[in-house]
Scaffold this motif. Structure first.
Motif, short mmCIF file in Angstrom:
data_model
loop_
_atom_site.label_atom_id
_atom_site.label_comp_id
_atom_site.label_asym_id
_atom_site.label_seq_id
_atom_site.Cartn_x
_atom_site.Cartn_y
_atom_site.Cartn_z
N GLY A 156 -6.76 -4.39 1.94
CA GLY A 156 -5.99 -4.91 3.07
C GLY A 156 -6.88 -5.05 4.30
N TYR A 160 -8.55 -8.40 4.47
CA TYR A 160 -7.69 -9.48 4.97
C TYR A 160 -7.47 -9.33 6.48
CZ TYR A 160 -7.03 -10.87 0.19
OH TYR A 160 -7.27 -11.31 -1.09
N ARG A 195 -5.66 -2.42 12.96
CA ARG A 195 -4.42 -1.74 12.56
C ARG A 195 -3.18 -2.21 13.32
NH1 ARG A 195 -5.36 -0.82 7.69
NH2 ARG A 195 -7.58 -0.36 7.57
N GLY A 240 -1.94 -7.32 11.44
CA GLY A 240 -1.31 -7.18 10.13
C GLY A 240 -0.54 -8.44 9.76
N ALA A 286 -3.77 -14.19 3.99
CA ALA A 286 -3.76 -13.73 2.59
C ALA A 286 -2.94 -14.65 1.69
CB ALA A 286 -3.20 -12.31 2.52
N GLY A 323 -4.29 -2.03 -2.64
CA GLY A 323 -3.96 -3.38 -2.19
C GLY A 323 -2.62 -3.90 -2.67
N ARG A 324 -2.59 -5.21 -2.94
CA ARG A 324 -1.36 -5.86 -3.41
C ARG A 324 -1.57 -6.45 -4.81
NH1 ARG A 324 -0.81 -4.25 1.01
NH2 ARG A 324 0.64 -4.81 2.65
N ASP A 326 4.84 -11.49 1.25
CA ASP A 326 3.90 -11.05 0.22
C ASP A 326 4.46 -11.28 -1.19
OD1 ASP A 326 2.14 -10.33 2.19
OD2 ASP A 326 2.46 -8.16 2.02
N ARG A 356 4.87 -15.51 -1.91
CA ARG A 356 3.75 -16.47 -1.87
C ARG A 356 3.38 -16.88 -3.30
NH1 ARG A 356 -0.41 -11.91 0.19
NH2 ARG A 356 -0.87 -10.99 -1.83
O1 C5P Z 1 -2.33 -3.15 3.26
P1 C5P Z 1 -2.44 -3.83 4.58
O2 C5P Z 1 -1.21 -3.69 5.42
O3 C5P Z 1 -3.67 -3.45 5.33
O4 C5P Z 1 -2.59 -5.39 4.24
C1 C5P Z 1 -2.45 -6.39 5.23
C2 C5P Z 1 -1.99 -7.68 4.57
O5 C5P Z 1 -3.03 -8.18 3.72
C3 C5P Z 1 -0.77 -7.53 3.66
O6 C5P Z 1 0.45 -7.78 4.33
C4 C5P Z 1 -0.99 -8.58 2.58
O7 C5P Z 1 -0.43 -9.81 2.94
C5 C5P Z 1 -2.49 -8.76 2.55
N1 C5P Z 1 -3.10 -8.17 1.37
C6 C5P Z 1 -3.16 -8.93 0.22
N2 C5P Z 1 -3.80 -8.47 -0.88
C7 C5P Z 1 -4.37 -7.26 -0.88
C8 C5P Z 1 -4.30 -6.44 0.28
C9 C5P Z 1 -3.65 -6.93 1.39
O8 C5P Z 1 -2.63 -10.03 0.18
N3 C5P Z 1 -5.01 -6.85 -1.97
#
Ligand code: C5P
Length: 219
Positions: free
Chosen positions: A34, A37, A89, A94, A101, A127-128, A182, A185
């Motif tokens: 994250g 991104y 942060r 975000g 992303a 991550g995601r 998220d 998409r």
């Molecule tokens: O986890 P974090 O809040 O730092 O991630 C920020 C944004 O980055 C998420 O809302 C998501 O859209 C994107 N993200 C992603 N794939 C990942 C990690 C984060 O798409 N592996």
């Protein structure tokens, strides 16, 4: 091959804290995807690349000059040599991160950089899409969830501790909007990998989750 534990899930489910603690306990490396991104979003703002310029943003992602410096149990993030640890942060970054992303070219540009974190003795990847795209061969994949209300409450607490004023109900709305974006998409939508174990942390403490994951790893 170097083992990877993937920890995916929506924002605020505790992935960051849990991943860091599990990595510390195992002595493994940590990938906070994250942050990449978020850094792309921040670098784009710095270089005045608009959030709808996909090719420009992919270039920013490819050229990202970032250093993760571990200092005790904290990690300092340097973007182009400047400390960006707290800047990335904010809710604003975000939100921008979740927009960049959603762009396939940006995700593609960050793929190799993420895979390069896989180094002995092991990697915890937060991550995601760690389990669904980046490390599809990971031997253990975890999907961490918690109710949106609980996640908003945790984020609120975190912000309070950091001395930031925040409104619980607007945090809940932001979390729900981010989740929706998220999950809906077309590239790498947020969802558990077919072979992931889903863990709902709504009623679990952090040490309970860390113990559970270390147990699963040694099973
Ligand atoms: O986890 P974090 O809040 O730092 O991630 C920020 C944004 O980055 C998420 O809302 C998501 O859209 C994107 N993200 C992603 N794939 C990942 C990690 C984060 O798409 N592996």
């Amino acid at each position: 091959v170097v083992p990877v534990l993937t920890v995916d899930g929506p924002g605020g489910a505790g992935k960051g804290t849990i991943s860091r603690l599990v990595a510390e306990r195992l002595g493994w490396h940590l990938l906070d995807s994250g942050a990449l991104y978020r850094l792309t979003a921040l670098a784009a703002a710095k270089h005045e690349v608009p959030l709808d310029d996909e090719a420009g943003l992919a270039e920013v992602a490819r050229e990202l000059d970032v250093v993760f410096r571990a200092e005790g149990d904290a990690t300092t993030v340097l973007l182009e040599g400047r400390d960006a640890t707290t800047t990335i942060r904010t809710e604003q970054i975000g939100d921008a991160a979740s927009q960049v992303a959603a762009l396939p070219a940006v995700r593609q540009a960050l793929l190799k950089r993420q895979r390069d974190f896989r180094q002995a003795p092991g990697l915890v990847a937060d991550g995601r899409d760690m389990g669904t795209v980046v490390f599809t061969d990971a031997p253990l994949k975890i999907f961490l969830t918690a109710s949106a209300e609980e996640r908003a409450r945790r984020r609120h607490l975190q912000l309070q501790e950091a001395g930031v004023d925040a409104n619980l109900s607007s945090l809940l709305k932001e979390i729900q909007a981010r989740d929706a974006r998220d999950m809906q998409r077309s590239v790498a939508p947020l969802k558990p990998a077919d072979d992931a174990i889903t863990l709902d942390t709504t009623r679990l403490t952090i040490p309970e989750v860390v113990d559970r994951l270390t147990e699963l790893l040694t099973e």
